[in-house]
Write a protein that holds these residues in place. Sequence first.
Motif, short mmCIF file in Angstrom:
data_model
loop_
_atom_site.label_atom_id
_atom_site.label_comp_id
_atom_site.label_asym_id
_atom_site.label_seq_id
_atom_site.Cartn_x
_atom_site.Cartn_y
_atom_site.Cartn_z
N VAL A 151 0.85 -1.19 0.00
CA VAL A 151 0.00 0.00 0.00
C VAL A 151 0.88 1.25 0.00
O VAL A 151 1.97 1.25 0.58
N CYS A 152 0.43 2.28 -0.69
CA CYS A 152 1.09 3.59 -0.63
C CYS A 152 0.41 4.36 0.50
O CYS A 152 -0.78 4.69 0.41
N ARG A 153 1.17 4.63 1.54
CA ARG A 153 0.62 5.28 2.74
C ARG A 153 0.02 6.66 2.40
O ARG A 153 -1.02 7.04 2.92
N LEU A 154 0.71 7.33 1.51
CA LEU A 154 0.28 8.68 1.16
C LEU A 154 -1.10 8.64 0.49
O LEU A 154 -2.02 9.38 0.85
N LYS A 155 -1.25 7.75 -0.48
CA LYS A 155 -2.54 7.66 -1.19
C LYS A 155 -3.62 7.15 -0.24
O LYS A 155 -4.76 7.60 -0.27
N ALA A 221 -2.39 1.36 -4.32
CA ALA A 221 -1.18 0.57 -4.52
C ALA A 221 0.02 1.48 -4.72
O ALA A 221 -0.08 2.52 -5.39
N ALA A 222 1.17 1.10 -4.13
CA ALA A 222 2.39 1.87 -4.35
C ALA A 222 2.76 1.76 -5.83
O ALA A 222 2.53 0.72 -6.47
N GLU A 223 3.32 2.83 -6.35
CA GLU A 223 3.61 2.84 -7.78
C GLU A 223 4.78 3.77 -8.04
O GLU A 223 4.87 4.84 -7.43
N HIS A 225 5.77 5.69 -10.53
CA HIS A 225 5.61 7.01 -11.12
C HIS A 225 4.98 8.04 -10.19
O HIS A 225 5.03 9.23 -10.47
N THR A 226 4.34 7.57 -9.13
CA THR A 226 3.68 8.54 -8.25
C THR A 226 4.42 8.68 -6.92
O THR A 226 3.89 9.24 -5.96
N CYS A 227 5.65 8.19 -6.87
CA CYS A 227 6.36 8.10 -5.59
C CYS A 227 7.64 8.93 -5.59
O CYS A 227 8.50 8.74 -6.45
N THR A 228 7.73 9.85 -4.61
CA THR A 228 8.97 10.64 -4.51
C THR A 228 9.98 9.98 -3.57
O THR A 228 10.96 10.61 -3.16
N ALA A 229 9.72 8.75 -3.20
CA ALA A 229 10.63 7.94 -2.36
C ALA A 229 11.04 8.70 -1.10
O ALA A 229 10.17 9.15 -0.36
N ARG A 230 12.34 8.90 -0.89
CA ARG A 230 12.74 9.44 0.41
C ARG A 230 12.30 10.89 0.62
O ARG A 230 12.40 11.42 1.72
N HIS A 231 11.80 11.54 -0.43
CA HIS A 231 11.28 12.91 -0.25
C HIS A 231 9.80 12.90 0.13
O HIS A 231 9.20 13.95 0.34
N CYS A 232 9.22 11.72 0.16
CA CYS A 232 7.80 11.62 0.50
C CYS A 232 7.62 11.82 2.00
O CYS A 232 8.39 11.26 2.80
N PRO A 233 6.62 12.60 2.43
CA PRO A 233 6.42 12.81 3.87
C PRO A 233 6.08 11.52 4.62
O PRO A 233 6.27 11.43 5.82
N ALA A 234 5.58 10.51 3.89
CA ALA A 234 5.21 9.25 4.56
C ALA A 234 6.32 8.20 4.43
O ALA A 234 6.12 7.03 4.76
N TYR A 235 7.49 8.61 3.95
CA TYR A 235 8.55 7.64 3.65
C TYR A 235 8.91 6.77 4.85
O TYR A 235 9.05 5.56 4.73
N ASN A 236 9.02 7.39 6.04
CA ASN A 236 9.48 6.61 7.20
C ASN A 236 8.52 5.50 7.58
O ASN A 236 8.93 4.48 8.12
N GLY A 237 7.23 5.70 7.28
CA GLY A 237 6.27 4.64 7.62
C GLY A 237 5.82 3.87 6.39
O GLY A 237 4.79 3.19 6.42
N CYS A 238 6.57 3.98 5.30
CA CYS A 238 6.12 3.39 4.04
C CYS A 238 6.36 1.87 4.01
O CYS A 238 7.49 1.41 4.19
N SER A 239 5.29 1.14 3.80
CA SER A 239 5.39 -0.34 3.83
C SER A 239 6.35 -0.85 2.76
O SER A 239 7.13 -1.77 3.00
N TYR A 240 6.29 -0.27 1.57
CA TYR A 240 7.14 -0.76 0.49
C TYR A 240 8.62 -0.54 0.83
O TYR A 240 9.43 -1.45 0.70
N TYR A 241 8.95 0.67 1.29
CA TYR A 241 10.37 0.92 1.59
C TYR A 241 10.84 0.15 2.82
O TYR A 241 12.01 -0.22 2.91
N GLN A 242 9.93 -0.13 3.74
CA GLN A 242 10.32 -0.97 4.88
C GLN A 242 10.67 -2.38 4.38
O GLN A 242 11.65 -2.98 4.79
#
Length: 739
Positions: A151-155, A221-223, A225-242
């Motif tokens: 899941v994309c936490r931000l979306k 869904a995480a994707e 093209h819509t993800c700024t990765a470590r610049h995303c405000p939800a990056y620290n809690g992001c399931s995909y990056y974890q």
Amino acid sequence: MRDEHPVSPDQTAAERAPEGALAREALALAAFDHVVARAPGFRAREGQREMAAFIAETLSGVQLGDDSVSSEAGRPQRGIAVVQAGTGVGKSAAYAATVIPLALAQDKRVLISTATVALQEQLIAKDLPALAALLPQPFNFALAKGRGRYVCRLKLDQLAAGEDAGADLFDGEGGSKPPGDAAQRTQQYAQWAIALDQGDWDGDRDRLGEPPEAALWAPVAAERHTCTARHCPAYNGCSYYQARNRLAHAQVIVVNHDLLLSTLGLHALPKPQDCYLVLDEAHHLPDVAQGQFTAHMDLMHSTWLERLPKAFDEVARAISHAHGVDLNEHARGARTALADLARLGMAAVGPAVRDLASESPPLTHRFEGGALPAEWHEPLAALQAHAGVLLKLAEALAVQLRANARENPGEATRSAEHYARIGRFAPRLQSLHETASLWMQAAEPGAPPLAKWLQAGVMHGMVTLSAHACPLQPGSLLHHHLWRHVRGAVVTSASLVTCGGFDHFLHEAGLAWDAAATTRAVQSPFDHAKQGRLVVVQTAADPKDVDGYTREMLDLLMADLRQVRRGALVLFTSRVQMRAATALLERGANTDLRERVLVQGEASRTALLRRHAQRVGEDEASILFGLQSFGEGLDLPGELCEWVFITKLPFASPSDPVGQARADWLKAQGRDPFSELVVPATGARLLQWTGRALRTETDEATVVCYDARLLRQAYGRRMLQGLPPYRLQRRQGRETVDV
Ligand code: SF4
């Protein structure tokens, strides 16, 4: 086998450090012996040790790492062990118990790629934990899944708050409709957000109690093209990056072929030159590569292009990005070009499209030799140009948004929202640009042309039409994108040998001219001649007379099904044939058989197999009817499958546009596509289908094939050469004789 420098896995890491190829070979084999000697209930299997020894030898000279180092003592720097391991060899233990210790001793990682979820689950839940318990050196392992499984936490947060995160951007554009109304969906997203917050769910789609419908999942869904990765405000809690961080610490990563090929060059997985790669179920690799490198675009849905100018304009103004692009003109131009292409496409597919129903197989129209009629060129060029301008602008906006997020962390949320807004259009623009570019590409002199085709179908009562293009040779794609980077690999499956040799597989997989690839066929421990019979039935009708043959074959099949006392599997080459057999069970003298039969598609595969096992367990007869996916993936040991009935030789569908394009190309070269492509591919499928019969050393089973071309025709005898040595019999009328 060399054992001049035996190395025990009980030694310390320092003692174990390999000093050369011989030491590495000995280490890998000693590790295998150590594991099998300690595995509870293990029985020595000659073939398994042969496979382990071959892998140890092939990989012993391999040197991993980014910087190429010279070979030692004439051994190759690269090594690719291509191993056909017959059923029952225990191939996963053979490669895991050699390759993993070899990698650990060099502080390197192992990437194991499979084709099916079943094998991934077996490795993660059973094989790797068992190995980790037996090896003296501990190791971590993890399953890598595609970004879209998380899941994309931000979306999710936006949708859970009832905001429109662009979820309906492509509404009514050919995909399936999301379930429920907007309020119900918001409530579901809110529940998922709470579950994430409370630690009850880790954001992995597969760990939800109920698998969500695709249309409900897609908007969150995480994707990429819509993800700024470590610049995303939800990056620290992001399931995909974890999950990705867990992978970074895993020494053994289990992946699937699709993900492996789609992430090459994206740094999501270890680089192929810096790890040992194991490709299990490798016979799928050419098809997966073909699919990965096929471009396609939807010709019928383009209203999303109407929304694009406003979205791009608002984002550009918000970040003061002066672009000078007339967005309305380019979006309109792309829509007009798509409408022109759709009109041409409908005319090319022809009036049959009017008779399509939602359950009909799709109609295809292929352009022979990849050559397009002149009237296609102008709209394709227009589409390529307009989509290219819009795509370039999307990329420029994305670059600036990433820079803004980096430089103004306080603006990260706004930047991520803008980025996601632009990113939703990017994959569609990319598919228009890529497909239009490939369609406009003419064949290079002497090189095979691209396969280009249209596909029409029906979804939700509406006609769909899409354009597709792909290169004709999966082998050259795999060579270019994969093999030239790989240093050390094991490539294995129970069906790499077809018609008695590896040639077909090596060509298709791009390994035919790779000097690092060496092959070995390891025999199954089964006594096929004692445990299994292959009965070829002579029908009066020729299989080429489809109606006559089907009638006669079905009558014979019905009579044979009466002999089934426990489990049986009937494999059909087409849905039409399977329907005809099912219909025959529903009328006349065969209705009593119907209740013993479970038909693929009537319920989920899991439910059908559960029912089948339950009936057999209760001493009843149970017969599975299935198509290709049952012919390949089912593991039905013992009484679960005492009979396999093969209704016809499993030739590929003649309507496959890529197969047809390849055949045309070979013919144009004066070569014989039937002999070079069709027979080996059918032989490989037949090997899989017959392989459903014997699954353990105590099984006894009979395979009945109603297609006598297997014995009568030279190509049939070539296919037979690739099958294990069953007791071969011919049946005509009531008489069955050994061949
Ligand atoms: S990092 Fe990417 S995937 Fe993760 S929450 Fe942010 S935008 Fe979504």
